[in-house]
Design a protein around this motif. Structure first.
Motif, mmCIF file in Angstrom:
data_model
loop_
_atom_site.group_PDB
_atom_site.id
_atom_site.type_symbol
_atom_site.label_atom_id
_atom_site.label_comp_id
_atom_site.label_asym_id
_atom_site.label_seq_id
_atom_site.Cartn_x
_atom_site.Cartn_y
_atom_site.Cartn_z
ATOM 1 N N TYR A 1 16.304 1.150 12.259
ATOM 2 C CA TYR A 1 16.994 1.156 11.057
ATOM 3 C C TYR A 1 15.971 1.790 9.981
ATOM 4 N N GLY A 2 16.625 2.586 9.153
ATOM 5 C CA GLY A 2 15.563 3.314 7.893
ATOM 6 C C GLY A 2 15.172 4.721 8.194
ATOM 7 N N LYS A 3 15.116 4.815 9.619
ATOM 8 C CA LYS A 3 14.935 6.314 9.914
ATOM 9 C C LYS A 3 15.969 7.324 9.969
ATOM 10 N N PRO A 4 15.652 8.614 9.588
ATOM 11 C CA PRO A 4 16.901 9.475 9.604
ATOM 12 C C PRO A 4 17.634 9.415 11.215
ATOM 13 N N TRP A 5 19.169 9.550 10.781
ATOM 14 C CA TRP A 5 20.078 9.169 11.758
ATOM 15 C C TRP A 5 20.942 10.414 11.904
#
Length: 938
Positions: A136-140
């Motif tokens: 969560y919070g990382k580029p996806w």
């Protein structure tokens, strides 16, 4: 009048046994609304009950051996390693492709498998769309080819829900005592959140597309119920004795909450449609055992969890032209595609295995037919034939590249994984043939598998079943006895090893690493040490029964019964033996006992039906036959029994219809032909027609004799769409060549010379070297008789699949990379690629490769040319598609032109690379004498 629409919703593993109590309590109001406005029933599944195979059958109306999707995984395009199954293995058109050809727009979201997205009129969002693969919070970022058309990528990406965004209040509906779970040690809450997030993402994308895009047909697939059930069905009420009370209290609401959650999602989709002009079809591919039939042990084999599946899914058809609030019977998941086509007024393919849903759930349908939609030309939005991947072809192509020295030997684990994937694909193919009654087609596959994997006893057991089906009971019995003796020996050996390892485990001098190693070895050996006394006794009993040894069969079944295993199949088999022994009372008790264990066991119902026929209780027999047909319409024996009962009851026209249906499902059924001959001869007094049926009975008996001798021809899965292209030269200039490079950009560019092995890549590298272009080579591969002027290769290219970043340090140079490895090129904003791609007639390439390998005197089995040509053809086309996606500047050259017009080719290469090369020296490299494997017509 409003245009008709169809909304097809897939709930993987949904089961009426769980749904009915929720409907009764009012917990699924949206589903209740659909049912009241339409019809509902069971949907018979196929075997093996593996979801990608089944959902593709739903979408195509064809069995897996025809459509080509044969498991959860497939070898990667390079033949080593494994990837999730893609739609590139599908060999036939799906609903949306057929609709595409007829001017209808489709929305397809999450169908399994639907990656990469097909270029249909409308929208396709593949089954890779919803998975959160980053914290969560990382580029996806969305994976490439997940969404078509690309204009929707950005907006659809924003609709995705990450598991950590799931509302805790929603989670508490699934696990009310959420705070009691230690989430540091127990990851079940995380698993529930992932399932909810995936389903929410799919639903948000579907409703948004339905609202904003034009569509005639929408198909959406949810896997959440299946995942909830595999994770938590053991906690579903009532509590099983083996389940801990505290854990039961924590998770007993998960499964039913999953169903209620889906009803909420269903409501959001129904809000987007006008039910006066839209037919909604809700289906599941199989059910899920939720009662006393829940298995205590999951088989330790690939796809073992499928043991939890029940062979009946659900179907609801609700719309303006359906009857209201009624049941219908005898449907199969193969019937969904034909029904959808009929709803749009389109004909059903004769090559489809399904039919329009029976007994008229849709009253206004006008059903027509067409030989095959696959033969109809026109834009259908499917992937080009040259992009399709036969998972059994890829391995052979990789072996050839390794033999020729163009790629390194695949990593042992990756190669093993790919080989196992191909093995399971073949096994599933065999089981699909068996499910269709084509045991003769399965026998050579299973024989090959068991010859190679002699310890995979499941292959041998399926082979023994096939022997029984084709009238080789003695072969079956001998094979099973051998298997069980070997299994006993293997178990004894494993137990001795475990005993020895346990002693070593207790040694005080062991390091933690050694302790862990011993524990892993013990765990691995436990599977080998285990035996299933019930299974052994049961299967031997079946074999003895087929072999005519009724006393021994009954003895085996009695032994199996003492193992205290609750099995309807066991009592069905006992009933059959008692029936042959003419112990009718005991037979009836056995069949009745089987039904007390599983009230939907069609084999037990068939047994009772047969007893009623023998006793001349024809009405009861007819009702029992209809019960079987209601469960599994594709049961020719049930239609035969129904026809016999109706004949005796004087209902001749209905009897003929039932008997003809039995023949449609199984043309090799002499008893049916004889019954029809009797009716036409003695009841309808039509001797000519009776004579025809008698002749057909003789032909059927002859076909059966041939089958039992192993002479039955193996049916072709389908026509290979590229077979007629393989003898032709590959197409030129399929990707437009781009402008020449500026000399100042050359230092930021890597020039790649590519093509298939033996297509002329070394020749072009020699031209570049002679012309003064810097070459990346380590000179480890020296010149030889096959390539007297040198290969000019770099050893590191072979390992590009696992290590590629080093290549970025070699800008301004030319390097040779065979076409299958282009997909592993490293990506960088600061480095560009120029590709010179050489094409050559595939027949010439294969002849050249074979001569090269014969010189090397490799001890190998020759791979059929057709198999390699098909795979190489697809590799080239996939390489071209990849070049488009990079994008890279590309120059396509024909090998023959290089030989015949060296000055022209040298000029084109020089211009492509910005000038500055010595064209006369480049031209001088070409030696016509080395063109030794040309086609005669060139």
């Amino acid at each position: 009048m409003k245009n008709k629409k169809v909304l097809l919703i897939g709930w993987d593993a949904a089961d009426w046994k769980v749904i009915h109590p929720l409907l009764d309590s009012g917990s699924m109001p949206n589903l209740q609304k659909l049912i009241k406005n339409g019809v509902m029933g069971n949907l018979a599944s196929l075997r093996p009950e593996l979801s990608p195979m089944l959902w593709t059958s739903i979408a195509t109306g064809k069995r897996p051996y025809k459509h080509g999707i044969l498991g959860f995984t497939e070898p990667g395009p390079d033949g080593s390693g494994v990837r999730p199954v893609t739609n590139l293995s599908r060999k036939t058109k799906a609903i949306w492709n057929i609709l595409n050809q007829n001017g209808f727009r489709s929305l397809v979201v999450g169908w399994w498998p639907s990656h990469p997205a097909e270029l249909i009129h409308g929208v396709m969002v593949s089954n890779h769309y919803q998975r959160a693969f980053r914290p969560y919070g990382k580029p996806w970022p969305l994976q490439i080819d997940t969404v078509h058309p690309p204009r929707l990528r950005e907006n659809l990406a924003k609709l995705r829900v990450h598991p950590q965004e799931v509302d805790p209040g929603l989670m508490q509906l699934f696990v009310p005592d959420l705070e009691k779970v230690d989430q540091e040690k127990n990851h079940r809450i995380e698993a529930i959140a992932k399932i909810i997030a995936d389903a929410t993402t799919v639903n948000r994308a579907t409703t948004a597309l339905m609202h904003h895009e034009e569509w005639d047909f929408t198909a959406v697939y949810f896997d959440a119920i299946d995942h909830f059930c595999h994770g938590f069905m053991d906690y579903y009420p009532p509590r099983l004795p083996r389940i801990d009370r505290e854990e039961y209290q924590l998770y007993c609401k998960v499964v039913e909450s999953g169903y209620i959650f889906h009803d909420v999602l269903l409501g959001t989709m129904l809000a987007e449609v006008d039910l006066e002009s839209t037919t909604v079809i809700l289906v599941s591919d199989h059910g899920f055992h939720s009662d006393h039939l829940r298995p205590a042990i999951i088989p330790g084999e690939p796809a073992g969890p499928a043991a939890q599946h029940r062979p009946y899914g659900i179907v609801v058809v609700s719309g303006p032209d359906t009857r209201k609030d009624e049941l219908f019977y005898g449907s199969s998941l193969l019937d969904i595609c034909p029904t959808v086509l009929s709803l749009f007024g389109l004909p059903v393919g004769d090559d489809m295995d399904g039919r329009v849903l029976p007994y008229g759930p849709v009253t206004s349908l006008k059903i027509s037919s067409i030989p095959s939609w696959d033969e109809v030309t026109g834009e259908d939005g499917s992937h080009p034939a040259d992009m399709s991947v036969d998972p059994l072809e890829t391995g052979e192509a990789v072996k050839r590249l390794v033999e020729l020295g163009y790629i390194e030997e695949p990593d042992e684990d990756q190669e093993k994984a790919a080989e196992h994937a191909r093995r399971e694909i073949r096994f599933n193919l065999a089981k699909s043939y068996i499910d269709a009654g084509l045991h003769g087609n399965a026998i050579p596959i299973l024989t090959d598998l068991f010859d190679v994997w002699t310890d995979e006893f499941r292959f041998g057991i399926e082979l023994a079943h096939c022997y029984q089906a084709v009238g080789r009971p003695r072969d079956s019995r001998v094979l099973l006895e051998d298997i069980f003796n070997r299994k006993k020996t293997k178990a004894s050996t494993a137990k001795l090893k475990i005993k020895k390892l346990k002693k070593q485990l207790k040694h005080h001098e062991n390091t933690p690493e050694k302790q862990k190693g011993f524990s892993l070895q013990i765990r691995s050996l436990m599977q080998d040490a285990s035996q299933n006394p019930y299974g052994i006794a049961y299967l031997l009993g079946v074999a003895c029964h087929a072999d005519g040894d009724l006393g021994k069969a009954l003895e085996c079944f009695e032994q199996a019964e003492k193992k205290n295993v609750v099995s309807a199949a066991l009592f069905v088999q006992k009933g059959c033996v008692f029936e042959e022994l003419k112990q009718i009372v005991k037979a009836e008790k056995s069949y009745t006992k089987a039904l007390s264990i599983d009230c939907e066991n069609s084999d037990a119902l068939l047994g009772l039906c047969r007893l009623k026929l023998k006793g001349r209780f024809n009405k009861e027999a007819a009702h029992l036959a209809l019960d079987v047909i209601a469960l599994r319409y594709h049961t020719p024996l049930a239609h035969f029994y129904l026809g016999c009962a109706l004949h005796r009851l004087g209902k001749l026209s209905d009897a003929i219809k039932a008997l003809e249906q039995a023949l449609q499902q199984n043309p090799n059924f002499p008893e049916v032909y004889n019954r029809l001959a009797y009716i036409y001869q003695n009841r309808l007094h039509l001797p000519d027609k009776a004579a025809n049926y008698k002749l057909e009975a003789q032909k059927a008996r002859q076909r059966i004799r041939s089958l039992r001798k192993g002479l039955s021809p193996v049916i072709s899965d389908s026509k290979d769409p590229v077979s007629d292209l393989l003898a032709k030269p590959l197409p030129t200039q399929s990707v437009e060549s781009l402008s020449p490079i500026d000399s100042e950009d050359l230092d930021k560019t890597i020039v790649i010379v590519s093509g298939l092995p033996r297509s002329g890549t070394s020749m072009v590298m020699q031209m570049l070297d002679a012309g003064g272009f810097s070459i990346l080579t380590d000179k480890k591969r020296v010149a030889d008789t096959d390539n007297p002027k040198g290969y000019l290769e770099h050893e590191g290219i072979k390992a590009l699949a696992r290590k590629n970043e080093w290549l970025l340090d070699h800008t301004g140079k030319a390097v040779k990379i065979v076409a299958p490895l282009l997909r592993f090129l490293p990506v960088s904003k600061n480095v560009h690629y120029r590709i010179i791609f050489i094409e050559r007639n595939l027949d010439e390439i294969l002849v050249s490769q074979e001569k090269m390998l014969s010189v090397q005197r490799l001890n190998r089995k020759k791979t059929p040319d057709k198999l390699l040509k098909s795979s190489f053809f697809k590799q080239v086309e996939m390489a071209k598609a990849l070049i488009c996606a990079i994008p890279a500047h590309v120059l396509f050259l024909q090998h023959g032109d290089c030989i015949r017009k060296p000055s022209v080719i040298a000029s084109r290469i020089n211009e492509f690379l910005g000038g500055g090369l010595d064209e006369s020296l480049m031209e001088g490299v070409i030696d016509v004498k080395l063109y030794r494997n040309r086609k005669k017509e060139l």
